[in-house]
Design a protein around this motif. Structure first.
Motif, mmCIF file in Angstrom:
data_model
loop_
_atom_site.group_PDB
_atom_site.id
_atom_site.type_symbol
_atom_site.label_atom_id
_atom_site.label_comp_id
_atom_site.label_asym_id
_atom_site.label_seq_id
_atom_site.Cartn_x
_atom_site.Cartn_y
_atom_site.Cartn_z
ATOM 1 N N GLY A 141 39.855 36.084 32.837
ATOM 2 C CA GLY A 141 40.750 35.519 31.844
ATOM 3 C C GLY A 141 41.992 34.841 32.377
ATOM 4 O O GLY A 141 42.003 34.276 33.471
ATOM 5 N N GLU A 160 38.709 38.960 28.811
ATOM 6 C CA GLU A 160 37.368 38.467 28.471
ATOM 7 C C GLU A 160 37.367 37.513 27.282
ATOM 8 O O GLU A 160 36.494 36.661 27.162
ATOM 9 C CB GLU A 160 36.423 39.641 28.166
ATOM 10 N N ASN A 161 38.330 37.643 26.393
ATOM 11 C CA ASN A 161 38.373 36.827 25.176
ATOM 12 C C ASN A 161 39.191 35.549 25.315
ATOM 13 O O ASN A 161 39.434 34.861 24.323
ATOM 14 C CB ASN A 161 38.916 37.655 24.011
ATOM 15 N N ALA A 162 39.625 35.225 26.511
ATOM 16 C CA ALA A 162 40.424 34.009 26.705
ATOM 17 C C ALA A 162 39.574 32.771 26.438
ATOM 18 O O ALA A 162 38.429 32.682 26.893
ATOM 19 C CB ALA A 162 40.976 33.965 28.126
ATOM 20 N N SER A 163 40.153 31.830 25.734
ATOM 21 C CA SER A 163 39.437 30.585 25.431
ATOM 22 C C SER A 163 39.392 29.693 26.668
ATOM 23 O O SER A 163 40.226 29.828 27.569
ATOM 24 C CB SER A 163 40.140 29.837 24.294
ATOM 25 N N PRO A 164 38.434 28.769 26.715
ATOM 26 C CA PRO A 164 38.402 27.823 27.832
ATOM 27 C C PRO A 164 39.705 27.036 27.970
ATOM 28 O O PRO A 164 40.154 26.765 29.086
ATOM 29 C CB PRO A 164 37.227 26.903 27.488
ATOM 30 N N GLN A 165 40.336 26.693 26.845
ATOM 31 C CA GLN A 165 41.607 25.971 26.884
ATOM 32 C C GLN A 165 42.705 26.835 27.506
ATOM 33 O O GLN A 165 43.504 26.351 28.307
ATOM 34 C CB GLN A 165 42.027 25.521 25.485
ATOM 35 N N ALA A 166 42.741 28.123 27.156
ATOM 36 C CA ALA A 166 43.741 29.026 27.733
ATOM 37 C C ALA A 166 43.538 29.160 29.240
ATOM 38 O O ALA A 166 44.513 29.206 29.995
ATOM 39 C CB ALA A 166 43.665 30.398 27.063
ATOM 40 N N THR A 173 42.262 26.869 31.251
ATOM 41 C CA THR A 173 42.725 25.600 31.835
ATOM 42 C C THR A 173 44.244 25.574 31.919
ATOM 43 O O THR A 173 44.815 25.226 32.954
ATOM 44 C CB THR A 173 42.213 24.411 30.996
ATOM 45 N N ALA A 185 45.102 37.049 27.660
ATOM 46 C CA ALA A 185 43.776 37.556 27.307
ATOM 47 C C ALA A 185 42.867 37.645 28.524
ATOM 48 O O ALA A 185 42.983 36.862 29.464
ATOM 49 C CB ALA A 185 43.152 36.647 26.252
#
Length: 92
Positions: free
Chosen positions: A75, A43-49, A51, A41
């Motif tokens: 991302g 722009e939509n990548a999560s903070p966990q992704a 990391t 992902a």
């Protein structure tokens, strides 16, 4: 006549090739490295992704492998490249 020597860099990385000139101008040493592609992902990548991607990039570099990502500067693809570069690895 040129000669080519095939040399496996290590057993972990047998697939990709990197050409390195040898001490003799008429020969090459071919070192093989695994190329690992990582896409994910933007722009939509999560903070966990993000990391996990940085950690994955560092692990790829530590395994003496080459990172191939989609090249986006956001991302997951950006994070995995940053992780690999910070660990001294190759990306492209």
């Amino acid at each position: 006549m040129s000669k080519v020597i095939f040399l496996s860099l290590n057993s972990c990385c047998p697939n990709a090739e990197q050409l390195v000139p040898s001490a003799h101008a008429d020969s090459l040493i071919v070192m093989r490295r695994t190329v690992i592609g990582v896409m994910g992902a933007g722009e939509n990548a999560s903070p966990q992704a993000i990391t996990w991607a940085r950690q994955l990039g560092a692990l790829i570099a530590a395994g003496n492998c080459v990172l191939l990502s989609g090249g986006r500067n956001v991302g997951v693809m950006n994070a995995v490249s940053i992780g690999a570069n910070q660990a001294g690895g190759l990306d492209g």
